[in-house]
Design a protein around this motif. Structure first.
Motif, PDB file in Angstrom:
ATOM      1  N   ILE A  85     -37.415 -32.807  91.161  1.00 26.07           N
ATOM      2  CA  ILE A  85     -36.135 -32.121  91.368  1.00 26.07           C
ATOM      3  C   ILE A  85     -35.829 -31.301  90.132  1.00 26.07           C
ATOM      4  CG2 ILE A  85     -33.667 -32.377  91.803  1.00 26.07           C
ATOM      5  CD1 ILE A  85     -34.316 -35.056  93.161  1.00 26.07           C
ATOM      6  N   ARG A  86     -35.590 -30.030  90.345  1.00 25.93           N
ATOM      7  CA  ARG A  86     -35.196 -29.132  89.264  1.00 25.93           C
ATOM      8  C   ARG A  86     -33.735 -28.772  89.484  1.00 25.93           C
ATOM      9  NH1 ARG A  86     -38.746 -23.792  87.785  1.00 25.93           N
ATOM     10  NH2 ARG A  86     -37.543 -23.035  86.012  1.00 25.93           N
ATOM     11  N   ASN A  87     -32.907 -29.052  88.494  1.00 26.90           N
ATOM     12  CA  ASN A  87     -31.471 -28.798  88.554  1.00 26.90           C
ATOM     13  C   ASN A  87     -31.141 -27.606  87.667  1.00 26.90           C
ATOM     14  OD1 ASN A  87     -30.317 -31.490  89.826  1.00 26.90           O
ATOM     15  ND2 ASN A  87     -31.921 -32.073  88.374  1.00 26.90           N
ATOM     16  N   ILE A  88     -30.418 -26.643  88.230  1.00 26.24           N
ATOM     17  CA  ILE A  88     -29.987 -25.513  87.409  1.00 26.24           C
ATOM     18  C   ILE A  88     -28.479 -25.348  87.555  1.00 26.24           C
ATOM     19  CG2 ILE A  88     -32.224 -24.342  87.518  1.00 26.24           C
ATOM     20  CD1 ILE A  88     -30.959 -22.337  89.514  1.00 26.24           C
ATOM     21  N   ASP A  89     -27.878 -24.882  86.473  1.00 24.23           N
ATOM     22  CA  ASP A  89     -26.447 -24.592  86.451  1.00 24.23           C
ATOM     23  C   ASP A  89     -26.230 -23.577  85.348  1.00 24.23           C
ATOM     24  OD1 ASP A  89     -23.794 -26.286  87.599  1.00 24.23           O
ATOM     25  OD2 ASP A  89     -23.425 -24.999  85.861  1.00 24.23           O
ATOM     26  N   PHE A  90     -25.230 -22.709  85.503  1.00 25.76           N
ATOM     27  CA  PHE A  90     -25.040 -21.723  84.436  1.00 25.76           C
ATOM     28  C   PHE A  90     -24.182 -22.234  83.296  1.00 25.76           C
ATOM     29  CE2 PHE A  90     -21.023 -20.866  86.056  1.00 25.76           C
ATOM     30  CZ  PHE A  90     -20.664 -19.576  86.389  1.00 25.76           C
ATOM     31  N   SER A  91     -23.702 -23.457  83.375  1.00 28.71           N
ATOM     32  CA  SER A  91     -22.957 -24.054  82.265  1.00 28.71           C
ATOM     33  C   SER A  91     -23.909 -24.807  81.331  1.00 28.71           C
ATOM     34  CB  SER A  91     -21.895 -25.026  82.784  1.00 28.71           C
ATOM     35  OG  SER A  91     -21.336 -25.748  81.699  1.00 28.71           O
ATOM     36  N   ARG A  92     -24.066 -24.311  80.134  1.00 29.89           N
ATOM     37  CA  ARG A  92     -24.882 -24.988  79.120  1.00 29.89           C
ATOM     38  C   ARG A  92     -24.308 -26.375  78.824  1.00 29.89           C
ATOM     39  NH1 ARG A  92     -29.429 -25.816  77.657  1.00 29.89           N
ATOM     40  NH2 ARG A  92     -29.859 -23.614  77.687  1.00 29.89           N
ATOM     41  N   VAL A  93     -22.988 -26.496  78.840  1.00 26.50           N
ATOM     42  CA  VAL A  93     -22.328 -27.764  78.534  1.00 26.50           C
ATOM     43  C   VAL A  93     -22.797 -28.849  79.505  1.00 26.50           C
ATOM     44  CG1 VAL A  93     -20.095 -28.970  78.445  1.00 26.50           C
ATOM     45  CG2 VAL A  93     -20.309 -26.655  77.501  1.00 26.50           C
ATOM     46  N   VAL A  94     -22.735 -28.592  80.796  1.00 27.68           N
ATOM     47  CA  VAL A  94     -23.108 -29.629  81.773  1.00 27.68           C
ATOM     48  C   VAL A  94     -24.610 -29.904  81.751  1.00 27.68           C
ATOM     49  CG1 VAL A  94     -23.480 -28.276  83.904  1.00 27.68           C
ATOM     50  CG2 VAL A  94     -22.495 -30.574  84.019  1.00 27.68           C
ATOM     51  N   ILE A  95     -25.420 -28.899  81.530  1.00 24.27           N
ATOM     52  CA  ILE A  95     -26.869 -29.128  81.472  1.00 24.27           C
ATOM     53  C   ILE A  95     -27.194 -30.047  80.304  1.00 24.27           C
ATOM     54  CG2 ILE A  95     -29.087 -28.005  80.974  1.00 24.27           C
ATOM     55  CD1 ILE A  95     -28.140 -27.716  83.923  1.00 24.27           C
ATOM     56  N   ASP A  96     -26.604 -29.822  79.142  1.00 31.37           N
ATOM     57  CA  ASP A  96     -26.844 -30.700  77.996  1.00 31.37           C
ATOM     58  C   ASP A  96     -26.370 -32.127  78.289  1.00 31.37           C
ATOM     59  OD1 ASP A  96     -27.967 -28.570  76.630  1.00 31.37           O
ATOM     60  OD2 ASP A  96     -26.183 -28.191  75.403  1.00 31.37           O
TER      61      ASP A  96
END
Length: 179
Positions: A85-96
């Motif tokens: 599963i590859r998860n992408i989001d444009f929020s750097r905060v939530v990805i970290d």
């Protein structure tokens, strides 16, 4: 009840119209995730859509969660046997935050900061793309028609032939299906 489940069960506060207009802005999401880092499910959790996902997305599929946020969806899928599963989001905060929260899943789940309307992903990479509220957020952007068309084109590009795009949306079907 686990701590994660308890945190999720707290009711979502009512949103004003002006706040929902910000759903298409990265700075809104970064601020939201800085203030509310607990997992939150938009619209539904995995148990609510498990039948749909398992019907159209086999456990050995390459899965993209577009606009993953801090949902438990990918974790729950891993717990049910999904292996990539590859998860992408444009929020750097939530990805970290999610990279830290799910370190033990690092061989199964990948987390990347990326804009869904301009994906840095190879063509034909995924068997299944899952969108749980992302399209709705894109409808809140400036130049909505262009952004929605770009998102749809990007999903089509990254899906393998005969791949499946599962969209969970609060938008009226007659509006969303025009895409």
């Amino acid at each position: 009840m686990t701590d994660e489940t308890q945190e999720m069960s707290d009711p979502e506060p009512k949103r004003s119209f002006s706040e929902t207009c910000n759903y298409g802005k990265m700075n809104y999401w970064d601020a939201r995730y800085m203030n509310f880092s607990s997992p939150f499910e938009w619209y539904c959790g995995f148990a609510d859509i498990e039948d749909i996902i398992t019907r159209y997305c086999p456990k050995d599929a390459n899965v993209l969660i577009a606009g993953s946020g801090n949902s438990l969806l990918s974790k729950d899928m891993c717990d049910r046997g999904y292996s990539f599963i590859r998860n992408i989001d444009f929020s750097r905060v939530v990805i970290d935050q999610m990279k830290m929260r799910y370190k033990k899943y690092a061989d199964i789940m990948k987390w990347e900061q990326m804009n869904c309307i301009d994906m840095l992903i190879d063509d034909n990479a995924f068997d299944c793309v899952i969108d749980k509220g992302t399209l709705d957020s894109i409808f809140c952007t400036d130049d909505v028609e262009i952004a929605v068309k770009r998102y749809c084109s990007e999903v089509e590009r990254v899906l393998k032939p005969h791949g499946v795009w599962i969209v969970i949306s609060c938008g009226a079907p007659e509006v969303r299906l025009e895409l």
